[in-house]
Enzyme design. Structure first.
Site, PDB file in Angstrom:
ATOM      1  N   THR A 124       4.700   1.110  12.218  1.00  0.00           N
ATOM      2  CA  THR A 124       4.017   1.758  13.342  1.00  0.00           C
ATOM      3  C   THR A 124       4.885   1.739  14.604  1.00  0.00           C
ATOM      4  OG1 THR A 124       2.175   1.417  14.868  1.00  0.00           O
ATOM      5  CG2 THR A 124       2.905  -0.510  13.698  1.00  0.00           C
ATOM      6  N   ASP A 125       4.577   2.630  15.532  1.00  0.00           N
ATOM      7  CA  ASP A 125       5.267   2.592  16.832  1.00  0.00           C
ATOM      8  C   ASP A 125       4.727   1.474  17.721  1.00  0.00           C
ATOM      9  OD1 ASP A 125       2.770   3.682  17.415  1.00  0.00           O
ATOM     10  OD2 ASP A 125       3.529   5.395  18.542  1.00  0.00           O
ATOM     11  N   GLU A 126       3.616   0.837  17.292  1.00  0.00           N
ATOM     12  CA  GLU A 126       3.023  -0.201  18.143  1.00  0.00           C
ATOM     13  C   GLU A 126       3.928  -1.428  18.261  1.00  0.00           C
ATOM     14  OE1 GLU A 126      -1.169  -0.838  17.763  1.00  0.00           O
ATOM     15  OE2 GLU A 126      -1.485   1.134  16.895  1.00  0.00           O
ATOM     16  N   TYR A 147      -2.090  -7.296  15.341  1.00  0.00           N
ATOM     17  CA  TYR A 147      -1.688  -6.259  14.381  1.00  0.00           C
ATOM     18  C   TYR A 147      -0.212  -5.900  14.558  1.00  0.00           C
ATOM     19  CZ  TYR A 147      -0.929  -1.527  12.573  1.00  0.00           C
ATOM     20  OH  TYR A 147      -0.402  -0.425  11.937  1.00  0.00           O
ATOM     21  N   LYS A 162       3.070  -6.441  12.047  1.00  0.00           N
ATOM     22  CA  LYS A 162       3.902  -5.338  11.548  1.00  0.00           C
ATOM     23  C   LYS A 162       5.356  -5.540  11.982  1.00  0.00           C
ATOM     24  CE  LYS A 162       2.872  -2.151   9.552  1.00  0.00           C
ATOM     25  NZ  LYS A 162       2.742  -1.907   8.087  1.00  0.00           N
TER      26      LYS A 162
HETATM   27  N1  LIG Z   1      -3.130   4.820  10.580  1.00  0.00           N
HETATM   28  C1  LIG Z   1      -2.146   5.004  11.450  1.00  0.00           C
HETATM   29  O1  LIG Z   1      -2.328   5.708  12.449  1.00  0.00           O
HETATM   30  C2  LIG Z   1      -0.795   4.374  11.214  1.00  0.00           C
HETATM   31  C3  LIG Z   1       0.262   4.724  12.070  1.00  0.00           C
HETATM   32  C4  LIG Z   1       1.517   4.181  11.815  1.00  0.00           C
HETATM   33  C5  LIG Z   1       1.711   3.318  10.744  1.00  0.00           C
HETATM   34  N2  LIG Z   1       0.669   2.987   9.954  1.00  0.00           N
HETATM   35  C6  LIG Z   1       0.932   2.084   8.816  1.00  0.00           C
HETATM   36  O2  LIG Z   1       0.748   2.847   7.629  1.00  0.00           O
HETATM   37  C7  LIG Z   1       0.224   2.012   6.598  1.00  0.00           C
HETATM   38  C8  LIG Z   1      -1.063   2.605   6.043  1.00  0.00           C
HETATM   39  O3  LIG Z   1      -2.006   2.722   7.103  1.00  0.00           O
HETATM   40  P1  LIG Z   1      -3.484   3.279   6.826  1.00  0.00           P
HETATM   41  O4  LIG Z   1      -4.002   3.793   8.103  1.00  0.00           O
HETATM   42  O5  LIG Z   1      -3.464   4.150   5.632  1.00  0.00           O
HETATM   43  O6  LIG Z   1      -4.239   1.919   6.481  1.00  0.00           O
HETATM   44  P2  LIG Z   1      -5.661   1.710   5.765  1.00  0.00           P
HETATM   45  O7  LIG Z   1      -6.246   0.499   6.416  1.00  0.00           O
HETATM   46  O8  LIG Z   1      -6.438   2.985   5.754  1.00  0.00           O
HETATM   47  O9  LIG Z   1      -5.282   1.404   4.241  1.00  0.00           O
HETATM   48  C9  LIG Z   1      -4.660   0.214   3.849  1.00  0.00           C
HETATM   49  C10 LIG Z   1      -4.744   0.105   2.325  1.00  0.00           C
HETATM   50  O10 LIG Z   1      -4.041  -1.093   1.937  1.00  0.00           O
HETATM   51  C11 LIG Z   1      -4.845  -1.816   1.017  1.00  0.00           C
HETATM   52  N3  LIG Z   1      -4.550  -3.250   1.169  1.00  0.00           N
HETATM   53  C12 LIG Z   1      -4.848  -4.042   2.230  1.00  0.00           C
HETATM   54  N4  LIG Z   1      -4.448  -5.307   1.981  1.00  0.00           N
HETATM   55  C13 LIG Z   1      -3.861  -5.304   0.756  1.00  0.00           C
HETATM   56  C14 LIG Z   1      -3.244  -6.304  -0.052  1.00  0.00           C
HETATM   57  N5  LIG Z   1      -3.144  -7.575   0.374  1.00  0.00           N
HETATM   58  N6  LIG Z   1      -2.748  -5.947  -1.263  1.00  0.00           N
HETATM   59  C15 LIG Z   1      -2.835  -4.660  -1.701  1.00  0.00           C
HETATM   60  N7  LIG Z   1      -3.437  -3.679  -0.992  1.00  0.00           N
HETATM   61  C16 LIG Z   1      -3.942  -3.992   0.224  1.00  0.00           C
HETATM   62  C17 LIG Z   1      -6.277  -1.489   1.413  1.00  0.00           C
HETATM   63  O11 LIG Z   1      -7.189  -1.720   0.330  1.00  0.00           O
HETATM   64  C18 LIG Z   1      -6.165  -0.015   1.802  1.00  0.00           C
HETATM   65  O12 LIG Z   1      -6.346   0.830   0.680  1.00  0.00           O
HETATM   66  C19 LIG Z   1       0.046   0.618   7.208  1.00  0.00           C
HETATM   67  O13 LIG Z   1       1.168  -0.156   6.860  1.00  0.00           O
HETATM   68  C20 LIG Z   1       0.006   0.889   8.702  1.00  0.00           C
HETATM   69  O14 LIG Z   1       0.488  -0.223   9.423  1.00  0.00           O
HETATM   70  C21 LIG Z   1      -0.590   3.494  10.154  1.00  0.00           C
END
Ligand SMILES: NC(=O)c1ccc[n+]([C@@H]2O[C@H](COP(=O)([O-])OP(=O)(O)OC[C@H]3O[C@@H](n4cnc5c(N)ncnc54)[C@H](O)[C@@H]3O)[C@@H](O)[C@H]2O)c1
Length: 355
Positions: free
Chosen positions: A133-135, A159, A163
């Site tokens: 993430t950019d955070e 969070y 990350k």
């Molecule tokens: N949503 C955003 O805006 C955003 C932006 C930048 C980066 N990200 C990154 O992208 C990735 C996905 O984000 P998202 O929004 O789809 O998240 P999400 O919370 O919607 O999904 C996370 C998934 O990971 C699974 N999970 C959690 N803990 C686990 C574990 N210990 N073992 C196996 N599976 C596990 C969950 O069951 C879920 O299906 C993350 O790494 C997040 O940091 C998200």
């Protein structure tokens, strides 16, 4: 290619799998612990596709991860599994450290052990893509230049700190062990299947139901907004064409304040389903700010755009209209999520809306 993808039942992971199955010939082994954030419905089209296999497992389980690598022999890893909601990390940071830090470490170690035993040609071609993430870069002031691949880390929430830790581990495994890791840092995503605890679905559903729309602080906090399908396409480019050791800063060039986002949602809903009681902006309420709420995140994606030949196709208004229309058409999904899997404490009723 055989891709081992973690977190594939989450918001972004499921978009990546849908993209892989629709647009490529790759096979996917999807490792997901199925936390509250997971949704098998988002992968309905993959259910009978022989190129997709869902394995319910925890990335922090070292024995399970080692066995999965040996059994499924991946050519690539796309690591998305994480605890991802900032408000939840403030309420209970433990799960974030366990999954995001310890889980990423366990996965890197399982990948390293497997990779070390591959024949030379497969070892050279192997990639481990860590999605972040950019955070991790902290907060920008109104006039600061946007984040780039070289911005120093300054995480401020549990969070983003978790990350940041995992990003450092992925890069350390490249420099220390030669494991071909890549990292991408991305702005806020939005789109279909986003769990109804994040800003855009929270506000959309509250506005639809005529509830108050709580906005943190004065609503001036600013984020760049990337449509999730555009992000999925960019991540697939990274895994196909990215260079080991490289970082990709992925952004949409669509900065909007939280208040702009809430107003845009109200305006689109007013056009689609006029409320007899009047324009939905009347429902906006400003509430006490989130602790440590970062003012602005924005990424300058120029280098990634040049390196991958990719720019985000959707502007914010087009992506938002598609997203809101999707929520209107998928009421059964979000009503089911709210009824069965969600404790309800963070549904935009008692807390403010922030990404
Ligand atoms: N949503 C955003 O805006 C955003 C932006 C930048 C980066 N990200 C990154 O992208 C990735 C996905 O984000 P998202 O929004 O789809 O998240 P999400 O919370 O919607 O999904 C996370 C998934 O990971 C699974 N999970 C959690 N803990 C686990 C574990 N210990 N073992 C196996 N599976 C596990 C969950 O069951 C879920 O299906 C993350 O790494 C997040 O940091 C998200």
């Amino acid at each position: 290619m055989r891709i081992l993808l973690t977190g594939g039942c989450g918001f972004i992971g499921s978009a990546v799998i849908r993209h892989l199955l629709r647009q490529t010939e790759h096979r996917v082994v999807n490792i997901d612990k199925m936390t509250y954030a997971a949704s098998e419905e988002a992968l309905e089209e993959a259910r009978h596709d022989p190129r997709h296999l869902l394995i319910r497992a925890d990335i922090a389980d070292a024995a399970a991860m080692r066995e999965i690598f040996v059994t499924h022999q991946p050519d690539r890893v796309m690591h998305l599994a994480a605890e991802s909601h900032v408000d939840r990390s403030i309420d209970g940071p433990g799960d974030f450290i366990r999954t995001n830090v310890l889980g990423s470490f366990v996965l890197l170690e399982a990948a390293r052990g497997y990779w070390a035993g591959l024949p030379a040609d497969r070892r050279a071609a192997f990639r481990f893509h860590h999605v972040s993430t950019d955070e991790v870069f902290g907060a920008l002031g109104p006039d600061d230049p946007a984040f780039t691949e070289t911005t120093a880390y300054d995480p401020r929430s549990p969070y983003s700190a978790s990350k940041a830790a995992s990003d450092h581990l992925a890069r350390a495994w490249f420099h220390t062990y030669g494991l071909p890791t890549l990292v991408s840092n991305t702005v806020n995503n939005y789109g279909p299947w986003q769990f109804p605890e994040k800003l855009i679905p929270v506000v959309t559903l509250a506005a639809l139901e005529g509830r108050e729309l709580p906005v943190y602080g004065d609503g001036s906090n600013l984020r760049d907004w990337l449509f999730v399908e555009d992000h999925a396409a960019a991540l697939v480019r990274v895994i196909e064409h990215g260079a080991p050791g490289a970082t990709y800063a992925i952004g949409a060039r669509q900065p909007r304040s939280n208040l702009d986002v809430v107003r845009a949602i109200c305006a689109h809903l007013d056009r689609r389903l006029p409320d007899p009681a009047g324009p939905r902006e009347r429902l906006i309420r400003f509430v006490a700010d989130r602790p440590g709420h970062d003012f602005r995140y924005e990424i300058d994606p120029s280098r990634t755009e040049a390196a991958l030949g990719w720019t985000a196709p959707h502007d914010f208004e087009t992506g938002l209209a598609r997203t809101i229309d999707w929520y209107l058409d998928h009421r059964a999904w979000w009503e089911g999520v709210r009824a069965s899997r969600y404790a309800g404490q963070r549904l935009g009723v008692t807390t403010g809306a922030a990404a």
